[in-house]
Each structure stands twice: as C-alpha cells, then as structure tokens.
Design a protein around this motif. Structure first.
Motif, mmCIF file in Angstrom:
data_model
loop_
_atom_site.group_PDB
_atom_site.id
_atom_site.type_symbol
_atom_site.label_atom_id
_atom_site.label_comp_id
_atom_site.label_asym_id
_atom_site.label_seq_id
_atom_site.Cartn_x
_atom_site.Cartn_y
_atom_site.Cartn_z
ATOM 1 N N PHE A 98 0.856 -1.176 0.000
ATOM 2 C CA PHE A 98 0.000 0.000 0.000
ATOM 3 C C PHE A 98 0.891 1.224 0.000
ATOM 4 C CE2 PHE A 98 -2.557 3.195 2.463
ATOM 5 C CZ PHE A 98 -3.472 3.452 1.458
ATOM 6 N N VAL A 99 0.805 2.024 -1.034
ATOM 7 C CA VAL A 99 1.662 3.207 -1.200
ATOM 8 C C VAL A 99 0.777 4.442 -1.299
ATOM 9 C CG1 VAL A 99 3.444 4.314 -2.603
ATOM 10 C CG2 VAL A 99 3.373 1.810 -2.414
ATOM 11 N N VAL A 100 1.149 5.471 -0.558
ATOM 12 C CA VAL A 100 0.432 6.754 -0.582
ATOM 13 C C VAL A 100 1.363 7.815 -1.140
ATOM 14 C CG1 VAL A 100 -0.766 8.522 0.759
ATOM 15 C CG2 VAL A 100 -0.992 6.107 1.388
ATOM 16 N N LEU A 101 0.936 8.494 -2.184
ATOM 17 C CA LEU A 101 1.659 9.618 -2.764
ATOM 18 C C LEU A 101 0.785 10.861 -2.680
ATOM 19 C CD1 LEU A 101 2.916 7.863 -6.032
ATOM 20 C CD2 LEU A 101 4.180 8.124 -3.896
ATOM 21 N N LYS A 102 1.434 12.015 -2.614
ATOM 22 C CA LYS A 102 0.697 13.274 -2.571
ATOM 23 C C LYS A 102 1.145 14.154 -3.736
ATOM 24 C CE LYS A 102 -0.499 15.196 1.332
ATOM 25 N NZ LYS A 102 -1.883 14.750 1.529
ATOM 26 N N PRO A 103 0.457 14.080 -4.860
ATOM 27 C CA PRO A 103 0.782 14.974 -5.981
ATOM 28 C C PRO A 103 0.545 16.433 -5.599
ATOM 29 C CG PRO A 103 -0.668 13.172 -6.654
ATOM 30 C CD PRO A 103 -0.650 13.169 -5.171
ATOM 31 N N VAL A 104 1.323 17.306 -6.209
ATOM 32 C CA VAL A 104 1.270 18.733 -5.884
ATOM 33 C C VAL A 104 0.881 19.516 -7.132
ATOM 34 C CG1 VAL A 104 2.651 20.746 -5.227
ATOM 35 C CG2 VAL A 104 2.913 18.600 -3.989
ATOM 36 N N MET A 105 -0.027 20.473 -6.944
ATOM 37 C CA MET A 105 -0.416 21.391 -8.018
ATOM 38 C C MET A 105 -0.169 22.815 -7.548
ATOM 39 S SD MET A 105 -2.181 18.483 -7.941
ATOM 40 C CE MET A 105 -3.557 18.865 -6.847
ATOM 41 N N TYR A 106 0.274 23.684 -8.476
ATOM 42 C CA TYR A 106 0.540 25.081 -8.137
ATOM 43 C C TYR A 106 -0.277 25.992 -9.035
ATOM 44 C CZ TYR A 106 3.041 29.445 -7.270
ATOM 45 O OH TYR A 106 3.358 30.735 -6.945
ATOM 46 N N ASP A 107 -1.103 26.823 -8.395
ATOM 47 C CA ASP A 107 -1.900 27.817 -9.107
ATOM 48 C C ASP A 107 -1.123 29.119 -9.099
ATOM 49 O OD1 ASP A 107 -3.721 29.560 -10.161
ATOM 50 O OD2 ASP A 107 -5.385 28.983 -8.861
ATOM 51 N N GLU A 108 -0.506 29.445 -10.224
ATOM 52 C CA GLU A 108 0.346 30.631 -10.289
ATOM 53 C C GLU A 108 -0.451 31.912 -10.123
ATOM 54 O OE1 GLU A 108 3.884 32.471 -13.164
ATOM 55 O OE2 GLU A 108 2.761 30.673 -13.752
ATOM 56 N N ALA A 109 -1.683 31.942 -10.616
ATOM 57 C CA ALA A 109 -2.506 33.152 -10.496
ATOM 58 C C ALA A 109 -2.841 33.449 -9.037
ATOM 59 C CB ALA A 109 -3.779 32.995 -11.316
ATOM 60 N N ALA A 110 -3.170 32.406 -8.278
ATOM 61 C CA ALA A 110 -3.545 32.590 -6.870
ATOM 62 C C ALA A 110 -2.374 32.395 -5.923
ATOM 63 C CB ALA A 110 -4.666 31.624 -6.497
ATOM 64 N N ASP A 111 -1.200 32.001 -6.440
ATOM 65 C CA ASP A 111 -0.021 31.736 -5.599
ATOM 66 C C ASP A 111 -0.332 30.719 -4.498
ATOM 67 O OD1 ASP A 111 1.516 33.469 -7.076
ATOM 68 O OD2 ASP A 111 1.174 35.180 -5.757
ATOM 69 N N THR A 112 -0.980 29.632 -4.857
ATOM 70 C CA THR A 112 -1.337 28.626 -3.870
ATOM 71 C C THR A 112 -0.867 27.248 -4.327
ATOM 72 O OG1 THR A 112 -3.529 28.356 -4.881
ATOM 73 C CG2 THR A 112 -3.348 29.883 -3.026
ATOM 74 N N VAL A 113 -0.383 26.471 -3.356
ATOM 75 C CA VAL A 113 0.007 25.086 -3.579
ATOM 76 C C VAL A 113 -1.072 24.190 -2.997
ATOM 77 C CG1 VAL A 113 1.671 23.288 -2.980
ATOM 78 C CG2 VAL A 113 2.477 25.561 -3.601
ATOM 79 N N THR A 114 -1.593 23.289 -3.793
ATOM 80 C CA THR A 114 -2.591 22.337 -3.330
ATOM 81 C C THR A 114 -2.074 20.925 -3.572
ATOM 82 O OG1 THR A 114 -3.744 22.406 -5.462
ATOM 83 C CG2 THR A 114 -4.534 23.885 -3.728
#
Length: 344
Positions: A98-114
């Motif tokens: 069982f492997v858990v990964l956390k992909p990262v997305m960056y919204d450049e317009a809002a300067d937020t990492v989700t």
C-alpha cells in the motif's frame, strides 16, 4: 455483473462513476479481458505474465467494497484509502503493498500550492489506484506506459515506478515555478521604492505556508522511496531497483530545492523586517531633526512671551530683528549639521 464496457468504450455498471479505467496487460500490451472483475483477476493470475490495473476516483465505502473483497486488500489500508488525508508512506501487507503519494499542483494566479492524494495497491497480478482531489490524473501515465511495452512487461512494479516517477518529476516542475515567483518577491523586497510593507510581509508569510504544504508532500516520501530503491520489498521486481533509485534521486533533489526555498524565504523575511527597521530609524531621525530645529524658535518665543517688564532688548529698536536673526541662524546651523550626518 459488477462492471463492464459499453460499445462506445465507456464504463457501465454500479460503480461507473468511480471507475476511471480498467484493463488487463499481458506481455506489455493492453488486452481485452472478461468483463467481470473476478474473472478478469483470475485470468490475469492464470496467465502468469499478465496483471489487472483498475483506476478509481474518490470511491465511497460501498463502491470500494467489492474491489477490496475481490483483491483481498487489508482493511486498514482500505480505510486509509477511503478516508484520505494520509501522509506519504509505504506499508507492506501479506497480499499487497500500500503506497500513498501526494501529488502537488501550483496555481500561479492565486499563488497557492494544493495537494491531492494517490493510493496504490500493488499485488502479484493487480494494481488498484485510488485518486482523491482534482490533480494527479493518471491517464497520461497509463498512455505513456502503453507505448512502452518493454516497461509494462515488469508487471505491477512498472505501474508503481511510472506513477511515482510522474509525481516526483512534477515536484521539480512546481519547485521551479515557486523559484521564479520567489525571485520576483525578492526583487520587490530589495526594491529602492518598496510597495506597502504590510502587504510584502503578508506575501512572504503566505509563500512560506505554501512551501510548508509542499514539504509535507515530499519529505515523508523519502524513506518509502529509499526502501523501494535499496530494500527487498515484496511484489517489487528486483530489476526495478535502479529505476526507483532514479526516482529517489529526483525526490532528494526536489526536497533540497524546497528546503532551499524555505531558507531563502526566511532570509527574505528577515531582510524585509531589517529594512523596515532601517526605514523607521530614518523616519525617527528626520522627525527628531525637524523637531530640534522647531524647538529653537519655540524656546525663544516662549521666553519673550512671558510678559516681564524688565527684559534685555525689550525696548531696543534692533531687538526684534536680532532675535529673529539668531533663531534663523541657529536653525540653519542645525539643518546643516543634520544634513552632514544624513538625518535629512
């Protein structure tokens, strides 16, 4: 029948909403298999060189129950996959990884990492991926693997490698985007004509929170990747260790990149606060200089405004211009002195 495909290729059945894709891969190629999940798994196991890959998106407990029962997934891992909000990790059970990964997305317009969440169940002849969040779609990874049959021949290990590699490589891309935004922020901090100080400090602090969110996705993943690269992990092909070492190397680079961003942000915040202190000191010195110059005429006018009858120069014709000249001379002298010292 629990699931199946219509003539147009769309998934149908009770769990059609959560089934993203499902296929049997044999000898590195995608093949058409039985429509029933149990039959498809039996067919993959019987062939010896095939495996079943099923991808799901945010399944409920009821929707995931049949999958977990057919594949014999451990109930603790199933609970983690359904609950989400897990740290990146690698857990070994009797019949699966069982492997858990956390992909990262960056919204450049809002300067937020989700961050999203991606769970993988890896068995002897199956892969089950469970995705939470809007990012980290695996369609591109699946297409890339289907065009690389020599990689797919390694079975479920190939899927684990390809997914991990895609997630980690995207870490580096997001880190590069954050670096570009940080350079703009540094230019603003050290600009000779800075904008609103409160806004700059808030931006730096907000940036640090985004970097912290990023670190929560990358740092806990270092140990699982090292186990896959250097340890004997069940259901992972031994010839795949060099590939996982490459992923671990990229992850280390991304982690160091993020640590560097965090240190630079701390330095930028310290420099910004120091600049604010220097500007405040300059303002205080200017105010003090003007107050000192204003104190001279105020003092003289205060003395001559006390209405005593017997005061020097009160009845002299030249008394008023002399007093005014003395006040102006003292003020000019103070102004020159403060100017030399850089107070004005």
């Amino acid at each position: 029948m629990w699931w199946g495909r219509s003539a147009g290729g769309r998934w149908t059945g009770d769990n059609a909403r959560v089934i993203v894709d499902c296929a049997i891969y044999q000898n590195g190629c995608r093949t058409e298999g039985p429509e029933d999940l149990s039959d498809a798994l039996d067919a993959a196991r019987a062939s010896g060189d095939a495996f079943l890959w099923i991808g799901m998106y945010e399944p409920t407990e009821q929707e995931f129950e049949h999958v977990s029962r057919e594949f014999g997934l451990h109930k603790l891992a199933v609970e983690d996959a359904l609950t989400a909000h897990q740290r990146p990790k690698l857990e070994v059970y009797d019949d699966s990884l069982f492997v858990v990964l956390k992909p990262v997305m960056y919204d450049e317009a809002a300067d937020t990492v989700t961050t999203g969440e991606l769970m993988l169940f890896i068995g002897d002849s199956f892969v089950v991926t469970v995705r939470h969040g809007e990012g980290a779609a695996l369609a591109a990874v699946r297409r890339r693997l289907e065009h690389e049959p020599e990689v797919l021949r390694h079975g479920p290990t190939a899927v684990l490698y390809a997914v991990s590699d895609a997630v980690v490589d995207h870490y580096i891309e997001v880190a590069a985007e954050l670096q570009a935004d940080l350079e703009e922020l540094e230019a603003e901090v050290f600009s000779p004509n800075p904008s609103d100080s409160k806004n700059t400090a808030a931006r730096i602090y907000g940036f640090k929170r985004q970097v912290l969110e990023f670190r929560r996705a990358t740092n806990p993943l270092l140990q699982p990747m090292e186990r896959l690269a250097f340890g004997e992990v069940p259901f992972v092909h031994e010839h795949a260790q060099p590939f996982f070492r490459d992923v671990a190397d990229h992850l280390t680079r991304a982690s160091e990149y993020i640590d560097g961003l965090d240190r630079l942000l701390s330095d930028a915040l310290a420099a910004h606060l120091a600049q604010m202190g220097v500007r405040q000191n300059d303002d205080v010195r200017k105010i003090s200089a003007w107050a000192a110059m204003a104190a001279v005429p105020t003092m003289v006018a205060g003395i001559y405004g006390m209405n005593f009858e017997h005061m020097p120069e009160l009845r002299q014709v030249w008394g008023y211009p002399v007093v005014v000249a003395v006040m102006v001379g003292i003020c000019l002298g103070l102004h020159r002195m403060f100017k030399r010292r850089g107070w004005l």
